[in-house]
Design an enzyme around this catalytic site. Structure first.
Site, mmCIF file in Angstrom:
data_model
loop_
_atom_site.group_PDB
_atom_site.id
_atom_site.type_symbol
_atom_site.label_atom_id
_atom_site.label_comp_id
_atom_site.label_asym_id
_atom_site.label_seq_id
_atom_site.Cartn_x
_atom_site.Cartn_y
_atom_site.Cartn_z
ATOM 1 N N GLU A 175 44.153 -18.154 11.751
ATOM 2 C CA GLU A 175 43.910 -19.273 12.673
ATOM 3 C C GLU A 175 43.593 -20.554 11.906
ATOM 4 O OE1 GLU A 175 42.286 -16.684 16.511
ATOM 5 O OE2 GLU A 175 40.864 -17.453 15.038
ATOM 6 N N ASP A 231 45.070 -0.744 3.551
ATOM 7 C CA ASP A 231 43.716 -0.574 4.083
ATOM 8 C C ASP A 231 43.185 0.764 3.591
ATOM 9 O OD1 ASP A 231 41.488 -0.034 5.660
ATOM 10 O OD2 ASP A 231 42.342 -0.807 7.504
ATOM 11 N N ASP A 252 37.887 4.546 4.149
ATOM 12 C CA ASP A 252 38.100 3.353 4.974
ATOM 13 C C ASP A 252 36.932 2.391 4.766
ATOM 14 O OD1 ASP A 252 38.817 1.493 6.855
ATOM 15 O OD2 ASP A 252 38.396 2.754 8.590
ATOM 16 N N GLU A 310 36.395 -6.621 9.394
ATOM 17 C CA GLU A 310 37.567 -5.994 10.023
ATOM 18 C C GLU A 310 37.155 -4.947 11.045
ATOM 19 O OE1 GLU A 310 40.763 -2.763 10.266
ATOM 20 O OE2 GLU A 310 38.642 -2.687 9.719
#
Length: 728
Positions: free
Chosen positions: A419, A436, A369, A407
């Site tokens: 955004e 991921d 990860d 993240e």
């Protein structure tokens, strides 16, 4: 057949005596199956292995020097003249982050009434390789925990769920206590948020070996470095917040001059100090607790009874009458975090985007990860980039690659991107593919997404060989996760993206973009581990990944082939490979569950479910109609505007389920079908939560909210159905 279609297309557009426009052949461009096969055969497991080795050389927590190294690595690869993309750049955001103080490490101690320290929890994980000794390994901490120095009697609160604290509060006065909790059951921040109303002043959280290690605890011969299991000193770091995106710029991209709310107005973070510890220290603390025995479901793998606490320790323990003290020195800072973006421009529809993303930052070395996903993404871009540079291929639609920053602190990079480019992405994005953690383990595929992507994932997995087996990923997958579909029979089970576990969150919940998340995972019949055991610890290294997660990197290769296959089909198909009838089936499943659970009670409240039933039936009818339009159309030989119109209907379907007012208490959740839910029911989330609350309180105003959510749902589904029928 392809030649005949091209000739027909030319005859359709060419007037007598004139030559065909140059774009005629281009607009009929469809997936080239030979190219798909060439892509998959070129994907190299050794390249992925070496990508991972390079990415995990140093810890690369967001905004650190190690993170900057990975930014430069991504840019170097994506700007390579032979294998790079058309364009690559960095996009910076000034974001609110939380770090421990390296000069004042956080401490957890047991102190006597005279303030003598009787026990100190380990501040850094035990080294087994040079990786753990790297000076840039961050001390285990809870990001966004407030600083503070609470001291009090210890109590055991299981998973820190609301029900756990209610149960504990029935046995004792919790005011002034420190609670120790285990990971799982409730979100990280929720363990402290749920505790505070009862007067708890601090929280510890640990990884229970029963939940992660199948009960194994010894590093002499059972845990890493001997197996994939977590060593006793391993500590899961994490972001302890409930919202995603930059906390100080809600609904705004976090640029330098963006308005920021005051720090004291931030919500969704722990109101009291909280700190993670390893299970070797949790064992010492829990096994010394006094009080009554906790319920059997609260018990764990330690060779002692898990007691509630007196509060505090047993009179017969070495810690009799002692307190637990937390000394937390976390601090908040504004720092620049970078996304790395890259594009391959489309040849026919450059204004339609397929986005492929994964975050780049880790807590420590982050081999699994997130670097398993990044190593896969780099291999996909190497293969596709090389073919573009050689003039062998260019996609019909544009492909955007995103290497998201920060993240781990709350999906910040991807959220800020959505955004900043809200309008453009809303209008032009076909789908988002998230990879991921590419490989949790090497047994089988795991996929989640909107129901409309099920078919394209199935098609890809039937073409990819399963890692280490003489069968396809599809045939292997169906043995581990399957369901019975009324339309398709027994098929692999594709999960839903109902929460905010990775960077798909802003695309699904905020923008309503069709999304999927793909990985390889473990055989759940062989382990009860809630996730791979080294998750977010200093043991998530190249050594760990190459020895225990995916030796040979063939599962990484299978994911690269699968995700790349899906990517090419979304980018190149003449008609988008999205299926509305599969969406209808999921809505029908949700409706069936809702009727079974809620209809009788709602009738007593004079609330009808008929509008919802009609809406789902109308959606099914509209989906069947669009399927027939696609099936009976000869789109190669018709006006390209018809193809564009159908594709826009498919692309925009999930946008029709957005309602910005549906969930006022859930930040950036607007999708009425896939929003998160606390009710634990496999049905419409807003309805499920409203019903659970009304049933609990019995208040008329809460039944009104149930009625409101029924109306929101019914009208959203009706609206979505209307987008699928013929244009007025």
């Amino acid at each position: 057949m392809c030649i005949e279609r091209e000739q027909n297309q030319e005859r359709h557009f060419v007037k007598s005596g004139s030559s065909a426009p140059s774009w005629v052949k281009d607009v009929a461009k469809d997936v080239d199956e030979d190219f798909v096969e060439k892509f998959m055969s070129t994907v190299d497991n050794i390249q992925i292995q070496e990508n991972l080795r390079e990415l995990t050389k140093v810890p690369h927590m967001a905004t650190t020097a190690g993170d900057e190294e990975t930014v430069n690595l991504m840019l170097k690869r994506w700007q390579d003249p032979s294998t790079g993309l058309d364009q690559a750049w960095r996009e910076e955001y000034l974001v609110h982050l939380s770090f421990p103080d390296p000069k004042n490490p956080n401490k957890v101690t047991v102190v006597s009434p005279s303030d003598t320290v009787l026990h100190t929890a380990r501040e850094k994980e035990k080294p087994y390789t040079s990786d753990q000794d790297d000076p840039e390994v961050v001390q285990p901490y809870a990001a966004y925990s407030p600083p503070g120095h609470p001291k009090g009697k210890l109590v055991y609160a299981n998973q820190g769920k609301p029900s756990d604290y209610r149960k504990l509060n029935e046995t004792m006065d919790l005011r002034g206590t420190i609670a120790i909790t285990r990971y799982g059951g409730a979100g990280r921040a929720a363990k402290a948020i749920n505790a505070a109303p009862y007067g708890v002043i601090g929280v510890l959280v640990y990884t229970e070996p029963l939940d992660i290690n199948d009960g194994l605890m010894s590093d002499v011969n059972e845990t890493y470095p001997h197996s994939w299991y977590l060593p006793p000193s391993g500590v899961e770091r994490g972001s302890f917040n409930t919202h995603y995106g930059d906390m100080r710029t809600p609904y705004l991209a976090a640029k330098d001059e963006t308005y920021r709310i005051p720090v004291e107005d931030i919500t969704g973070i722990p109101p009291i100090p909280i700190q993670p510890i390893g299970f070797e220290d949790a064992y010492i603390l829990i096994c010394a607790l006094g009080g009554e025995a906790a319920p059997s479901v609260w018990q764990g793998a330690f060779n002692c009874t898990y007691n509630f606490g007196g509060p505090g320790f047993r009179n017969t323990s070495a810690f009799n009458n002692s307190d637990v003290r937390l000394d937390i020195f976390n601090n908040n800072v504004l720092k620049n975090s970078s996304n790395v973006m890259g594009i391959i421009r489309g040849s026919v529809e450059p204004d339609r985007y397929v986005i492929y993303g994964n975050h780049r930052d880790s807590w420590v070395h982050g081999a699994i990860d997130p670097s398993s996903g990044t190593s896969v993404m780099l291999e996909i871009t190497r293969v596709l980039g090389q073919m573009v540079k050689q003039g062998l291929w260019r996609p019909r639609r544009s492909i955007i690659f995103g290497s998201w920053g920060a993240e781990e602190f709350g999906l910040i990079g991807s959220a800020e991107y959505t955004e900043q480019y809200f309008a453009k992405l809303s209008e032009r994005t076909i789908a988002y593919i998230n990879v991921d953690i590419a490989v949790f383990a090497n047994a089988t595929l795991r996929a989640s997404g909107m129901p409309s992507v099920q078919n394209v994932i199935f098609k890809a997995t039937k073409q990819v060989k399963a890692a280490g087996l003489d069968t396809s990923v599809y045939d292997n997958w169906i043995q581990y996760f399957n369901r019975t579909s009324p339309a398709h029979g027994i098929i692999p089970r594709v999960g839903y993206l109902t929460g905010a576990g990775s960077d798909y969150a802003a695309f699904v919940h905020y923008l309503g973009i069709t999304s999927m998340d793909i990985s390889y995972t473990y055989d759940r019949s062989k382990t009860n581990a809630r996730i791979y055991p080294a998750y977010h610890t200093a043991y998530d290294t190249f050594d760990y990944a190459s020895k225990f997660i995916d030796p040979g990197f063939v599962s990484h290769q299978a994911i690269a082939r699968t995700a790349g296959n899906v990517l090419i089909r979304l980018a190149d198909s003449l008609v988008l490979p999205l299926n509305c009838s599969d969406y209808a089936e999921s809505l029908e499943d949700y409706l069936k569950t809702a009727v079974q659970l809620y209809q009788d009670k709602l009738q007593t409240q004079k609330i009808s479910m008929e509008p919802l039933k009609r809406a789902v039936a109308n959606f099914r009818s509209a989906a069947t109609h669009l399927d027939q339009v696609i099936l009976t159309s000869d789109l190669v030989n018709e006006t390209p505007m018809k193809t564009r119109r159908i594709n826009d209907q498919l692309m925009l379907l999930d946008r029709a389920f957005l309602d910005p007012l549906a969930f006022p208490d859930k930040y950036a959740y607007r999708h009425v079908i896939w929003a998160s839910s606390s009710a634990g029911r496999q049905t419409f989330p807003g309805l499920a939560d409203a019903y659970a609350n009304a049933e609990l309180t019995g208040q008329p105003r809460d039944w009104d909210k149930v009625h409101y959510h029924l109306s929101v749902l019914s009208q959203a589904i009706e609206g979505a159905a209307n987008t699928l029928v013929d244009v007025i």
